[in-house]
Enzyme design. Structure first.
Site, PDB file in Angstrom:
ATOM      1  N   SER A  20       3.678 -16.620   8.011  1.00 32.69           N
ATOM      2  CA  SER A  20       2.300 -17.014   7.746  1.00 32.69           C
ATOM      3  C   SER A  20       1.966 -18.934   8.584  1.00 32.69           C
ATOM      4  O   SER A  20       2.796 -19.325   7.959  1.00 32.69           O
ATOM      5  CB  SER A  20       1.394 -16.800   6.892  1.00 32.69           C
ATOM      6  OG  SER A  20      -0.439 -17.408   7.241  1.00 32.69           O
ATOM      7  N   THR A  67      -4.049 -11.752   3.732  1.00 37.23           N
ATOM      8  CA  THR A  67      -3.598 -10.803   4.537  1.00 37.23           C
ATOM      9  C   THR A  67      -3.079  -9.550   3.779  1.00 37.23           C
ATOM     10  O   THR A  67      -3.155  -9.281   2.276  1.00 37.23           O
ATOM     11  CB  THR A  67      -2.932 -12.540   4.731  1.00 37.23           C
ATOM     12  OG1 THR A  67      -1.757 -11.206   6.423  1.00 37.23           O
ATOM     13  CG2 THR A  67      -1.362 -12.122   4.084  1.00 37.23           C
ATOM     14  N   LYS A  71      -5.684  -6.462   1.597  1.00 43.49           N
ATOM     15  CA  LYS A  71      -6.910  -6.644   2.595  1.00 43.49           C
ATOM     16  C   LYS A  71      -7.486  -5.485   1.703  1.00 43.49           C
ATOM     17  O   LYS A  71      -8.895  -5.909   1.561  1.00 43.49           O
ATOM     18  CB  LYS A  71      -6.514  -7.406   3.700  1.00 43.49           C
ATOM     19  CG  LYS A  71      -5.449  -7.698   4.674  1.00 43.49           C
ATOM     20  CD  LYS A  71      -6.341  -8.073   6.132  1.00 43.49           C
ATOM     21  CE  LYS A  71      -6.207  -8.767   6.523  1.00 43.49           C
ATOM     22  NZ  LYS A  71      -6.142  -8.546   8.030  1.00 43.49           N
ATOM     23  N   GLY A 137      -5.145  -1.489   9.651  1.00 44.09           N
ATOM     24  CA  GLY A 137      -6.025  -2.559   9.567  1.00 44.09           C
ATOM     25  C   GLY A 137      -6.678  -3.046  10.886  1.00 44.09           C
ATOM     26  O   GLY A 137      -8.377  -3.715  10.748  1.00 44.09           O
TER      27      GLY A 137
HETATM   28  P1  NAP Z   1      -1.331  -1.846   9.164  1.00 41.39           P
HETATM   29  O1  NAP Z   1      -2.117  -1.668   9.068  1.00 41.39           O
HETATM   30  O2  NAP Z   1       0.366  -1.421   8.675  1.00 41.39           O
HETATM   31  O3  NAP Z   1      -0.827  -0.203  10.908  1.00 41.39           O
HETATM   32  C1  NAP Z   1       0.268  -0.031  11.270  1.00 41.39           C
HETATM   33  C2  NAP Z   1      -0.023   0.050  12.931  1.00 41.39           C
HETATM   34  O4  NAP Z   1       1.351   0.927  14.011  1.00 41.39           O
HETATM   35  C3  NAP Z   1      -0.817   1.943  12.748  1.00 41.39           C
HETATM   36  O5  NAP Z   1      -1.381   2.713  13.529  1.00 41.39           O
HETATM   37  C4  NAP Z   1       0.395   2.606  12.773  1.00 41.39           C
HETATM   38  O6  NAP Z   1       0.103   4.371  12.690  1.00 41.39           O
HETATM   39  C5  NAP Z   1       0.929   2.350  14.336  1.00 41.39           C
HETATM   40  N1  NAP Z   1       2.369   2.228  13.916  1.00 41.39           N
HETATM   41  C6  NAP Z   1       3.464   1.437  13.374  1.00 41.39           C
HETATM   42  N2  NAP Z   1       4.658   2.004  14.152  1.00 41.39           N
HETATM   43  C7  NAP Z   1       4.630   2.944  14.880  1.00 41.39           C
HETATM   44  C8  NAP Z   1       5.504   3.685  15.754  1.00 41.39           C
HETATM   45  N3  NAP Z   1       6.516   3.682  15.370  1.00 41.39           N
HETATM   46  N4  NAP Z   1       4.974   4.546  16.886  1.00 41.39           N
HETATM   47  C9  NAP Z   1       3.787   4.198  16.509  1.00 41.39           C
HETATM   48  N5  NAP Z   1       2.588   3.318  16.124  1.00 41.39           N
HETATM   49  C10 NAP Z   1       3.221   3.095  15.206  1.00 41.39           C
HETATM   50  O7  NAP Z   1      -1.631  -2.904  10.307  1.00 41.39           O
HETATM   51  P2  NAP Z   1      -2.354  -4.315  10.779  1.00 41.39           P
HETATM   52  O8  NAP Z   1      -3.047  -4.785   9.601  1.00 41.39           O
HETATM   53  O9  NAP Z   1      -3.458  -3.189  11.042  1.00 41.39           O
HETATM   54  O10 NAP Z   1      -1.412  -4.502  11.644  1.00 41.39           O
HETATM   55  C11 NAP Z   1      -0.953  -4.167  12.911  1.00 41.39           C
HETATM   56  C12 NAP Z   1      -0.523  -5.165  13.779  1.00 41.39           C
HETATM   57  O11 NAP Z   1      -1.561  -6.430  14.447  1.00 41.39           O
HETATM   58  C13 NAP Z   1       0.435  -5.826  13.781  1.00 41.39           C
HETATM   59  O12 NAP Z   1       1.593  -5.956  14.880  1.00 41.39           O
HETATM   60  C14 NAP Z   1       0.186  -7.623  12.845  1.00 41.39           C
HETATM   61  O13 NAP Z   1       0.767  -8.748  13.469  1.00 41.39           O
HETATM   62  C15 NAP Z   1      -0.903  -8.105  14.189  1.00 41.39           C
HETATM   63  N6  NAP Z   1      -2.108  -8.393  13.420  1.00 41.39           N
HETATM   64  C16 NAP Z   1      -2.524  -9.665  14.526  1.00 41.39           C
HETATM   65  C17 NAP Z   1      -3.252 -10.580  14.171  1.00 41.39           C
HETATM   66  C18 NAP Z   1      -3.892 -12.002  14.797  1.00 41.39           C
HETATM   67  O14 NAP Z   1      -4.835 -12.596  14.256  1.00 41.39           O
HETATM   68  N7  NAP Z   1      -3.164 -11.849  16.055  1.00 41.39           N
HETATM   69  C19 NAP Z   1      -4.562  -9.688  12.975  1.00 41.39           C
HETATM   70  C20 NAP Z   1      -3.884  -9.019  12.138  1.00 41.39           C
HETATM   71  C21 NAP Z   1      -2.698  -7.954  12.891  1.00 41.39           C
HETATM   72  P3  NAP Z   1       0.230   5.717  12.012  1.00 41.39           P
HETATM   73  O15 NAP Z   1      -1.073   5.049  11.158  1.00 41.39           O
HETATM   74  O16 NAP Z   1       1.059   6.412  12.818  1.00 41.39           O
HETATM   75  O17 NAP Z   1       1.877   4.909  11.147  1.00 41.39           O
END
Ligand code: NAP
Length: 282
Positions: A20, A67, A71, A137
């Site tokens: 982080s 994080t 969460k 999330g």
């Molecule tokens: P999460 O809750 O684990 O969700 C992951 C997502 O990715 C789900 O929709 C999942 O689909 C999808 N996914 C995983 N593997 C896949 C594949 N092979 N093909 C297609 N879709 C796939 O994670 P999150 O917390 O939402 O975070 C998601 C992204 O946002 C991460 O890269 C994270 O670093 C980024 N993020 C950035 C910030 C920022 O401040 N910039 C803040 C938060 C998050 P399924 O439901 O089908 O598994």
């Protein structure tokens, strides 16, 4: 008794957490605004989340970011939730109140929208269809904040469609948020004003997002929540065909503004110098 000159501690709780960048940015502001305080990593295993969160007040900690993967679990331990955190169904920030009670907030959506406005001050959510890939999330905060910004047409597409349907239901705006099957993602780009990747595909260590941009108008903005790498294969492909692109760094920096203000009493600024300080750690 509260003391305005008291040394204040905050941090980010998650597992794993060493990656982080939040300590870099909060400690940059602590120095810049001459605040007596510090911000660190709180590595907390899932089994210890309740003890750690309840310990914040006992230790005199001002609050912390939350994080992955805590969460949702941490949200359930709050004495009070902001209306937005309640709608998103997850928190990313805890503020310990003077009476020791715990207030939970979700600032991810604020950070996301601000990052779009920083990239294009004329950006609006209601200029056309918005395609969102992913329903995890981060997607929840993005969908709710786009609705609050006046989005009128959101095409929500997730590999596991049931999760997209669940998120659409929670968003409670059936006329705006429509779900599509994962294999409809290429065609869903037709006429879109914006494409947003909230999946982890394209992140360091993950394969690129599997999508064909042919149907996407070149006038569309393409946004990826990922910031490692800063330019994902999706953003590189979009930039090469003339789309304006926005990476996830602005979201990370901007979500920290309300948290810092709540803990340390100063509204900080996201500047180019701060952006460079964070980039230097990549
Ligand atoms: P999460 O809750 O684990 O969700 C992951 C997502 O990715 C789900 O929709 C999942 O689909 C999808 N996914 C995983 N593997 C896949 C594949 N092979 N093909 C297609 N879709 C796939 O994670 P999150 O917390 O939402 O975070 C998601 C992204 O946002 C991460 O890269 C994270 O670093 C980024 N993020 C950035 C910030 C920022 O401040 N910039 C803040 C938060 C998050 P399924 O439901 O089908 O598994």
């Amino acid at each position: 008794m509260s003391d305005s000159n008291q040394f204040k501690l905050a941090g980010v709780m998650g597992m794993p957490i060493v990656q982080s960048r939040s300590p870099i940015l909060h400690n940059y502001w602590i120095q810049k605004y001459n605040i007596r305080g510090a911000y660190g990593h709180f590595p907390v295993q899932v089994d210890n989340v309740e003890a750690a969160v309840r310990g914040l007040s006992a230790l005199g900690i001002a609050g912390c970011n939350i994080t992955q993967p805590h969460k949702v679990m941490a949200m359930k331990l709050m004495d009070q939730l902001s209306p937005l955190a309640q709608r998103v169904g997850a928190i990313n920030c805890i503020v310990v109140q003077p009476d020791g009670s715990l207030h939970g907030f979700n600032n991810d959506g604020f950070g996301y929208i601000q990052s779009l406005k920083d990239a294009n001050p004329n950006w609006r959510a209601d200029t056309g269809p918005i395609v969102i890939l992913g329903a995890g999330g981060a997607a929840r905060a993005v969908v709710i904040s786009l609705l609050d910004e006046g989005a009128r047409d959101i095409r929500l597409i997730n590999r596991t469609r049931a999760k997209a349907d669940e998120l659409a239901l929670a968003a409670a705006a059936p006329a705006v948020v429509k779900t599509y099957a994962w294999d409809e993602r290429d065609a869903a780009l037709e006429g879109a004003a914006m494409l947003i990747n909230t999946t982890n595909q394209g992140m360091y260590g993950q394969p690129p997002l599997d999508i064909k941009l042919d149907a996407l108008p070149t006038s569309a903005m393409v946004s990826d929540l990922i910031y490692i790498p800063l330019e994902t294969p999706l953003l590189a492909a979009a930039r090469a065909r003339g789309n304006v692109t926005v990476n996830g760094l602005g979201m990370l920096l901007n979500q920290a503004i309300p948290a810092f203000e709540a803990w340390f009493g100063v509204k900080p600024e996201v500047t180019e110098e701060l952006r460079q300080a964070v980039l230097a750690t990549f």
